[in-house]
Design a protein around this motif. Sequence first.
Motif, PDB file in Angstrom:
ATOM      1  N   ARG A  22       0.735  -1.485   0.071  1.00 43.75           N
ATOM      2  CA  ARG A  22       0.493   0.030  -0.252  1.00 43.75           C
ATOM      3  C   ARG A  22       0.787   1.407   0.182  1.00 43.75           C
ATOM      4  NH1 ARG A  22      -5.618   1.135   3.620  1.00 43.75           N
ATOM      5  NH2 ARG A  22      -5.511  -0.528   3.548  1.00 43.75           N
ATOM      6  N   VAL A  39      -8.810   5.360 -11.812  1.00 45.86           N
ATOM      7  CA  VAL A  39      -9.458   6.265 -10.849  1.00 45.86           C
ATOM      8  C   VAL A  39      -7.754   7.409 -10.432  1.00 45.86           C
ATOM      9  CG1 VAL A  39     -10.509   4.467  -9.719  1.00 45.86           C
ATOM     10  CG2 VAL A  39      -8.396   4.587  -8.546  1.00 45.86           C
ATOM     11  N   THR A  42      -6.349  20.517  -6.730  1.00 44.22           N
ATOM     12  CA  THR A  42      -7.023  19.183  -5.700  1.00 44.22           C
ATOM     13  C   THR A  42      -5.787  18.006  -5.906  1.00 44.22           C
ATOM     14  OG1 THR A  42      -8.133  17.809  -7.510  1.00 44.22           O
ATOM     15  CG2 THR A  42      -9.394  20.066  -5.970  1.00 44.22           C
ATOM     16  N   ALA A  43      -5.369  17.593  -7.217  1.00 38.21           N
ATOM     17  CA  ALA A  43      -3.975  16.609  -6.712  1.00 38.21           C
ATOM     18  C   ALA A  43      -3.248  16.619  -6.200  1.00 38.21           C
ATOM     19  CB  ALA A  43      -3.353  16.334  -8.513  1.00 38.21           C
ATOM     20  N   ASN A  59      -4.376  13.998  -0.713  1.00 36.72           N
ATOM     21  CA  ASN A  59      -5.513  13.217  -1.756  1.00 36.72           C
ATOM     22  C   ASN A  59      -5.231  11.588  -2.121  1.00 36.72           C
ATOM     23  OD1 ASN A  59      -7.752  15.255  -0.556  1.00 36.72           O
ATOM     24  ND2 ASN A  59      -7.852  15.839  -2.452  1.00 36.72           N
ATOM     25  N   ARG A  67      -3.069  10.331  -0.628  1.00 40.49           N
ATOM     26  CA  ARG A  67      -3.454   8.869  -0.032  1.00 40.49           C
ATOM     27  C   ARG A  67      -4.431   8.238   0.697  1.00 40.49           C
ATOM     28  NH1 ARG A  67       1.020   6.511   3.338  1.00 40.49           N
ATOM     29  NH2 ARG A  67       1.381   8.238   3.289  1.00 40.49           N
ATOM     30  N   ILE A  68      -5.728   8.987   0.553  1.00 40.53           N
ATOM     31  CA  ILE A  68      -6.440   9.303   0.418  1.00 40.53           C
ATOM     32  C   ILE A  68      -7.420   7.880  -0.061  1.00 40.53           C
ATOM     33  CG2 ILE A  68      -8.854   9.625   0.409  1.00 40.53           C
ATOM     34  CD1 ILE A  68      -7.891  12.249   2.543  1.00 40.53           C
ATOM     35  N   VAL A  69      -6.831   8.200  -1.415  1.00 37.36           N
ATOM     36  CA  VAL A  69      -7.134   7.541  -2.706  1.00 37.36           C
ATOM     37  C   VAL A  69      -6.735   6.350  -2.635  1.00 37.36           C
ATOM     38  CG1 VAL A  69      -7.026   7.255  -5.021  1.00 37.36           C
ATOM     39  CG2 VAL A  69      -7.744   9.253  -4.516  1.00 37.36           C
ATOM     40  N   ASN A 115      -5.553   4.097   0.006  1.00 36.66           N
ATOM     41  CA  ASN A 115      -6.332   3.629   1.164  1.00 36.66           C
ATOM     42  C   ASN A 115      -8.033   3.246   0.535  1.00 36.66           C
ATOM     43  OD1 ASN A 115      -4.184   4.185   2.781  1.00 36.66           O
ATOM     44  ND2 ASN A 115      -5.702   5.797   3.541  1.00 36.66           N
ATOM     45  N   THR A 116      -8.749   4.025  -0.340  1.00 37.49           N
ATOM     46  CA  THR A 116      -9.977   4.156  -0.321  1.00 37.49           C
ATOM     47  C   THR A 116     -10.064   2.706  -1.627  1.00 37.49           C
ATOM     48  OG1 THR A 116     -10.908   6.523  -0.564  1.00 37.49           O
ATOM     49  CG2 THR A 116     -11.719   4.586  -1.985  1.00 37.49           C
ATOM     50  N   LEU A 117      -8.540   2.669  -2.448  1.00 34.78           N
ATOM     51  CA  LEU A 117      -8.607   0.838  -2.972  1.00 34.78           C
ATOM     52  C   LEU A 117      -8.552   0.102  -2.882  1.00 34.78           C
ATOM     53  CD1 LEU A 117      -8.501   1.099  -6.552  1.00 34.78           C
ATOM     54  CD2 LEU A 117      -5.733   1.648  -6.135  1.00 34.78           C
ATOM     55  N   ASP A 168      -9.484  -0.550   0.788  1.00 40.00           N
ATOM     56  CA  ASP A 168      -9.547  -1.057   1.338  1.00 40.00           C
ATOM     57  C   ASP A 168     -10.785  -1.467   0.742  1.00 40.00           C
ATOM     58  OD1 ASP A 168      -8.213  -0.346   3.904  1.00 40.00           O
ATOM     59  OD2 ASP A 168      -8.732   1.886   4.287  1.00 40.00           O
ATOM     60  N   GLY A 169     -11.417  -0.672  -0.666  1.00 40.77           N
ATOM     61  CA  GLY A 169     -12.857  -0.639  -0.920  1.00 40.77           C
ATOM     62  C   GLY A 169     -12.962  -1.899  -2.041  1.00 40.77           C
ATOM     63  N   LEU A 202     -13.350  14.297  -3.561  1.00 39.25           N
ATOM     64  CA  LEU A 202     -12.438  13.280  -3.882  1.00 39.25           C
ATOM     65  C   LEU A 202     -12.939  12.916  -5.140  1.00 39.25           C
ATOM     66  CD1 LEU A 202     -11.995  12.150   0.055  1.00 39.25           C
ATOM     67  CD2 LEU A 202      -9.556  12.055  -2.169  1.00 39.25           C
ATOM     68  N   LEU A 227     -11.869  13.448  -8.093  1.00 38.02           N
ATOM     69  CA  LEU A 227     -10.597  12.814  -8.284  1.00 38.02           C
ATOM     70  C   LEU A 227     -10.796  11.892  -9.318  1.00 38.02           C
ATOM     71  CD1 LEU A 227      -7.722  14.424  -5.924  1.00 38.02           C
ATOM     72  CD2 LEU A 227      -7.986  14.573  -8.340  1.00 38.02           C
ATOM     73  N   VAL A 228     -11.592  11.198  -8.028  1.00 43.72           N
ATOM     74  CA  VAL A 228     -11.711   9.754  -9.024  1.00 43.72           C
ATOM     75  C   VAL A 228     -12.246   8.570  -9.826  1.00 43.72           C
ATOM     76  CG1 VAL A 228     -10.692   8.105  -6.645  1.00 43.72           C
ATOM     77  CG2 VAL A 228     -13.127   8.537  -7.440  1.00 43.72           C
ATOM     78  N   THR A 264     -16.012   0.780  -4.917  1.00 48.17           N
ATOM     79  CA  THR A 264     -15.036   1.379  -4.560  1.00 48.17           C
ATOM     80  C   THR A 264     -14.732   2.206  -3.331  1.00 48.17           C
ATOM     81  OG1 THR A 264     -13.542   0.162  -6.257  1.00 48.17           O
ATOM     82  CG2 THR A 264     -12.318   1.989  -4.682  1.00 48.17           C
ATOM     83  N   ASP A 320     -17.350   1.788  -0.892  1.00 42.45           N
ATOM     84  CA  ASP A 320     -17.054   1.078   0.493  1.00 42.45           C
ATOM     85  C   ASP A 320     -14.617   1.617   1.084  1.00 42.45           C
ATOM     86  OD1 ASP A 320     -18.927  -1.025   0.272  1.00 42.45           O
ATOM     87  OD2 ASP A 320     -17.996  -2.142  -1.664  1.00 42.45           O
ATOM     88  N   GLY A 321     -14.912   1.618   0.440  1.00 41.27           N
ATOM     89  CA  GLY A 321     -13.226   2.307   0.680  1.00 41.27           C
ATOM     90  C   GLY A 321     -12.867   3.787   1.433  1.00 41.27           C
TER      91      GLY A 321
END
Lengths: 214, 214
Positions: free
Chosen positions: A84, A162, A178-179, A183, A185-187, A189-191, A193-194, B158, B161-162, B190, B193-194
């Motif tokens: 990750r 994404v 915004t990039a 952000n 880091r969040i993307v 993590n979202t990937l 976790d999600g 966000l 972004l994605v 994603t 859920d993420g």
Amino acid sequence: MSRPLNDHEAIRQQLMDAAEEMVRTRGAINLSLTEVAAACGMSQSSFYRYFSSKEAFFEAIAGRWFEELNQIMEDVVASDLPPREKLFEFVARRVAVKRARFEADPNLFRANMDLGEEHWEVIRGYVDLADHYMAVILGEAMAEGCFPGYDLDHVVSLTNLVMQPFCNPFVMMDMIRTATPANLRIVVNTLFDGLGAAQAIQGAQNVTPLRAIS
Amino acid sequence: MSRPLNDHEAIRQQLMDAAEEMVRTRGAINLSLTEVAAACGMSQSSFYRYFSSKEAFFEAIAGRWFEELNQIMEDVVASDLPPREKLFEFVARRVAVKRARFEADPNLFRANMDLGEEHWEVIRGYVDLADHYMAVILGEAMAEGCFPGYDLDHVVSLTNLVMQPFCNPFVMMDMIRTATPANLRIVVNTLFDGLGAAQAIQGAQNVTPLRAIS
């Protein structure tokens, strides 16, 4: 102008600098090798002592552009960070370099991107290499159980989808506000976790997803 | 050419069609109202009986382009689908329309996108409206407990972004092979859920995330 013979690489760099300066001032379209040579006080036939062809010249320019970016990819892939964190660093470090180049000289950056589009056959290899390294990192993540239910090619392709504002320089320029690293880091993590989370819950615990879709 | 007076709207459409045909064949740059008028057998002064200004003309062209897309947004927001499904439909239905337009005539689509960039002051309102509707949907999701730890503006940003390959037509054109409805479904899942999943686990169950970052 007499130069020592072992100055070959310095003259190559000087010709590339001259091309960069032309691209900066006039844009990427129809860059003329004759003019590049003339800017260095050189005939076109002398130019070919330093680069065997127009293609070789653009390959050298691309090589110079990608050198630091490729080194980052190699370093991150070879590191022993968890997957990750590797994915985050893989993207974050390169986008920081590209951002710094853009901010140092937006016109040159744009012109270089146009040059790359014009010589896509040269750039493609570097894009494929980045995809390859990204696949290595995502493969390591999958070996640890991430992204259940997806095959590697699909995960690479979804990650590219994404991550466009961090990987595609044209989108990066549009979304510079915004990039950000935070952000990204969040993307990431979202990937992690999600993607495949619903499958994992269903598979491992045999419960319905929290939010069933009608 | 004598036309009934109540033909006003038909002539407006005819002038917009003529402009579209010019954009299709010659690109978006420096579209001339005199030529648009001439293509409809009309003087420039007659043209101003149908559009009060050049800006009004471009606003009408943009209005025609966005009419179906705005209707989709309104329908989806007003529906009683769950938020996750709303977000999917909100993006999927509009990207399907844009994709069909692109596939019907790639050159015209590209030229229209360039026209939009050239008249960004006209387009901005439509982009802001889409962001507003997206915020309504994401706000409904948050009211149901989604995206814990994030504020609405951040979630909107966000999501943008994605979703670039599905929302930004320039990226859509580049990623036409992977920006599919099936992959959009995965990206939406994603995100739901993420995004905030680690926070939710920590907050609700007071456990460390599965994959701690060094």
